[in-house]
Scaffold this motif. Structure first.
Motif, mmCIF file in Angstrom:
data_model
loop_
_atom_site.group_PDB
_atom_site.id
_atom_site.type_symbol
_atom_site.label_atom_id
_atom_site.label_comp_id
_atom_site.label_asym_id
_atom_site.label_seq_id
_atom_site.Cartn_x
_atom_site.Cartn_y
_atom_site.Cartn_z
ATOM 1 N N LEU A 60 0.823 -1.211 0.000
ATOM 2 C CA LEU A 60 0.000 0.000 0.000
ATOM 3 C C LEU A 60 0.857 1.261 0.000
ATOM 4 C CD1 LEU A 60 -2.785 -1.037 2.538
ATOM 5 C CD2 LEU A 60 -3.029 -0.769 0.090
ATOM 6 N N ASP A 61 1.931 1.269 0.767
ATOM 7 C CA ASP A 61 2.798 2.444 0.792
ATOM 8 C C ASP A 61 3.501 2.648 -0.550
ATOM 9 O OD1 ASP A 61 2.065 3.100 3.336
ATOM 10 O OD2 ASP A 61 3.833 2.223 4.302
ATOM 11 N N GLN A 62 3.836 1.570 -1.220
ATOM 12 C CA GLN A 62 4.447 1.698 -2.547
ATOM 13 C C GLN A 62 3.442 2.314 -3.525
ATOM 14 O OE1 GLN A 62 6.166 -1.912 -4.154
ATOM 15 N NE2 GLN A 62 6.163 -1.099 -6.243
ATOM 16 N N TRP A 63 2.199 1.846 -3.484
ATOM 17 C CA TRP A 63 1.166 2.421 -4.354
ATOM 18 C C TRP A 63 0.987 3.909 -4.062
ATOM 19 C CZ3 TRP A 63 -3.192 -1.774 -3.533
ATOM 20 C CH2 TRP A 63 -2.795 -2.963 -4.155
ATOM 21 N N ARG A 64 0.949 4.242 -2.765
ATOM 22 C CA ARG A 64 0.774 5.645 -2.402
ATOM 23 C C ARG A 64 1.913 6.496 -2.929
ATOM 24 N NH1 ARG A 64 2.602 6.809 3.190
ATOM 25 N NH2 ARG A 64 4.463 6.347 1.954
ATOM 26 N N ASP A 65 3.140 6.009 -2.794
ATOM 27 C CA ASP A 65 4.288 6.777 -3.266
ATOM 28 C C ASP A 65 4.206 7.006 -4.780
ATOM 29 O OD1 ASP A 65 5.224 6.815 -0.687
ATOM 30 O OD2 ASP A 65 6.744 5.255 -0.991
ATOM 31 N N GLU A 66 3.778 5.982 -5.521
ATOM 32 C CA GLU A 66 3.641 6.139 -6.969
ATOM 33 C C GLU A 66 2.580 7.179 -7.305
ATOM 34 O OE1 GLU A 66 3.482 2.533 -9.433
ATOM 35 O OE2 GLU A 66 4.056 1.393 -7.643
ATOM 36 N N ARG A 67 1.515 7.178 -6.560
ATOM 37 C CA ARG A 67 0.427 8.118 -6.838
ATOM 38 C C ARG A 67 0.821 9.549 -6.439
ATOM 39 N NH1 ARG A 67 -4.729 5.593 -4.038
ATOM 40 N NH2 ARG A 67 -5.879 7.048 -5.386
ATOM 41 N N VAL A 68 1.442 9.688 -5.284
ATOM 42 C CA VAL A 68 1.849 11.012 -4.825
ATOM 43 C C VAL A 68 2.851 11.630 -5.799
ATOM 44 C CG1 VAL A 68 3.182 12.204 -3.030
ATOM 45 C CG2 VAL A 68 1.310 10.668 -2.390
ATOM 46 N N ALA A 69 3.686 10.798 -6.413
ATOM 47 C CA ALA A 69 4.674 11.321 -7.364
ATOM 48 C C ALA A 69 4.012 11.997 -8.559
ATOM 49 C CB ALA A 69 5.585 10.191 -7.834
ATOM 50 N N ARG A 70 2.743 11.711 -8.804
ATOM 51 C CA ARG A 70 2.030 12.317 -9.928
ATOM 52 C C ARG A 70 1.476 13.701 -9.591
ATOM 53 N NH1 ARG A 70 -2.017 7.182 -11.053
ATOM 54 N NH2 ARG A 70 -0.503 5.738 -11.996
ATOM 55 N N ILE A 71 1.442 14.037 -8.315
ATOM 56 C CA ILE A 71 0.749 15.259 -7.907
ATOM 57 C C ILE A 71 1.336 16.526 -8.517
ATOM 58 C CG2 ILE A 71 0.253 16.736 -5.907
ATOM 59 C CD1 ILE A 71 -0.481 14.209 -4.358
ATOM 60 N N PRO A 72 2.666 16.707 -8.557
ATOM 61 C CA PRO A 72 3.172 17.941 -9.186
ATOM 62 C C PRO A 72 2.658 18.138 -10.611
ATOM 63 C CG PRO A 72 4.915 16.900 -7.924
ATOM 64 C CD PRO A 72 3.767 15.933 -7.929
ATOM 65 N N ASP A 73 2.591 17.075 -11.391
ATOM 66 C CA ASP A 73 2.066 17.210 -12.752
ATOM 67 C C ASP A 73 0.580 17.565 -12.739
ATOM 68 O OD1 ASP A 73 4.481 16.724 -13.989
ATOM 69 O OD2 ASP A 73 4.125 14.563 -14.214
ATOM 70 N N LEU A 74 -0.166 17.011 -11.779
ATOM 71 C CA LEU A 74 -1.580 17.365 -11.664
ATOM 72 C C LEU A 74 -1.746 18.842 -11.330
ATOM 73 C CD1 LEU A 74 -3.414 14.465 -9.757
ATOM 74 C CD2 LEU A 74 -3.856 15.309 -12.072
ATOM 75 N N LEU A 75 -0.903 19.336 -10.429
ATOM 76 C CA LEU A 75 -0.983 20.754 -10.076
ATOM 77 C C LEU A 75 -0.727 21.623 -11.303
ATOM 78 C CD1 LEU A 75 0.849 20.852 -6.615
ATOM 79 C CD2 LEU A 75 -1.573 20.536 -7.098
#
Length: 464
Positions: A60-75
């Protein structure tokens, strides 16, 4: 109001498909696009064993890290330089549950998160920046970070209509205003699609486990809708609901909604709760439920038929109703092109249904971190043609959807028009640019046999 009494055998599958060449073209499209993913599984579903809780936490933490890494591009996509989220224990932002670590069960004291697009300004500091305390310290440190980052637009979750963009509690907003002052609060913007896209987005590693959860969901239904659990004339629909709840505990999964088991009649809808019936021969049963594990949710609706002692299969007219619902599923998957709004897809589906002589309703929704998750919806039971706000969101790729709907079908044997209600979870297949069911779909009824082949006593009530 539609007059459903006009349905008759003349509206059988063969006749309906013969109305125009459109239908044959439609069948070719569906067959070539989806046949491999939509068939009813050939072998019985198995209960799948998930990893240990400790192993799950790492996944679960690995999935979260992958998803959080996308946030700058979303912003950047939505014109924001930072995303500020603040919450207290028991007053969490909706987004919290999708950005926390696997072993966190609440944001202690006050937890402040600042996602940003300019990592070089803060050196090796993590993204997000995070502060946990119940005093003024975090606010002072946040002010220092803002001075360094100097974001022009700071997204905050204050949207009035969308849960995933409106999770900031009023008290937290007042605290922000008090500590950050006009300089920064006047830069606040509401960009709900940041939260929607973040929560909706899947990562590749999820699919293996989501398939396992789907198979376990099917295995639960197959066992519940069998003579192992149901004794005709004795077992009630409520008994079956609570069997689900107890059985899930043994599988180390939970649920996001109480199972709803019903005897299908013209009146048994919308089904916010199950019916309170003793199950009898000839009943058409329905279940609506989903399981929760590893931060993922399923949502499935299946139907079952209770065999009379002399029967070995469900009546053909009931099978025709299920086939209509399957055709509606084909329509929805075919029309769900990414980028369309939910309302656009809904209208196209209703137009196709009309062209094919099918009457029913579509009310499909995203699924994933939540049972009713982030993204565009296609209809609600009380909003069958147009949904404000959520229906105007775009269909996103790289996510999961519950294809939820019903088809009306007149059953001459019963002199009733019934709703054939189905629901399966689908995934976006990027290499095909389309949707496929994660595990399969129901194309035949679960059959409940008399126990041990013994005929029921004559005094037991049978519904017509």
């Amino acid at each position: 109001m539609v007059d459903y009494s006009r349905h008759n055998r003349g509206q059988s599958i063969g006749v309906a498909l013969g109305r125009s060449t459109f239908h044959w073209a439609w069948l070719i499209v569906c067959a070539t696009s989806y046949v491999n993913s939509q068939l009813h599984p050939v072998t019985p579903a198995r209960y799948r064993t998930l990893p240990s809780l400790r192993e799950q936490a790492g996944i679960l933490d690995q999935w979260r890290d992958e998803r959080v890494a996308r946030i700058p591009d979303l912003l950047r996509k939505y014109g924001a330089d930072a995303w500020l989220i603040s919450q207290r224990e028991y007053a969490e932002d909706t987004i919290w549950w999708s950005v926390k670590s696997a072993t966190e069960y609440a944001p202690h004291r006050r937890t402040i998160l600042l996602f940003h697009t300019n990592a070089s300004s803060i050196g090796r500091a993590p993204n997000p920046l995070r502060w946990v305390d119940n005093g003024p310290g975090p606010w002072n440190e946040l002010l220092g970070a803002l001075e360094i980052l100097n974001p022009k637009h700071i997204a905050v979750n204050i949207d009035r209509d969308i849960s995933f963009g409106g999770g900031l509690h009023v008290g937290e907003l007042e605290e922000m205003k008090a500590y950050l002052g006009v300089k920064w609060t006047e830069r606040f913007v509401s960009e709900p699609m940041i939260g929607v896209e973040y929560v909706a987005g899947r990562v590749d590693g999820m699919l293996e486990y989501y398939r396992m959860l789907q198979e376990t969901t099917w295995a639960l239904i197959e066992e519940a809708f069998s003579e192992k659990v149901i004794e005709t004339g004795i077992t009630t629909t409520e008994d079956v609901e609570w069997w689900y709840r107890e059985k899930m505990l043994t599988l180390n999964v939970s649920t996001w909604n109480h199972p709803r088991v019903s005897v299908i009649t013209p009146e048994s809808f919308p089904g916010w709760s199950g019916t309170k019936d003793i199950i009898q021969h000839g009943d058409l049963l329905h279940v609506d439920f989903g399981i929760t594990a590893m931060g993922l949710n399923t949502d499935v609706q299946h139907m079952a038929y209770v065999l009379r002692p002399e029967e070995i299969d469900a009546p053909e007219e009931l099978k025709e109703g299920l086939k209509k619902a399957n055709r509606m599923q084909d329509i929805v998957l075919h029309r769900m092109n990414a980028g369309k709004t939910g309302n656009e897809v809904l209208k196209e589906c209703l137009d196709d249904m009309k062209e094919q002589g099918i009457e029913g309703q579509v009310y499909s929704h995203p699924i994933g971190d939540w049972g009713h998750s982030a993204g565009a919806v296609m209809g609600f039971t009380n909003l069958p043609k147009y949904v404000p706000v959520l229906g105007e969101l775009p269909i996103l790729p790289n996510t999961y959807y519950s294809i939820e709907l019903y088809a009306y079908h007149f059953v001459p044997e019963r002199n009733e028009t019934l709703r054939f209600r189905v629901e399966e979870n689908a995934r976006w297949v990027s290499e095909k640019g389309g949707w496929q069911f994660v595990y399969g779909r129901q194309e035949r009824f679960h059959l409940i046999k008399p126990r041990h082949g013994i005929q029921e006593d004559a005094f037991l009530v049978q519904r017509p």
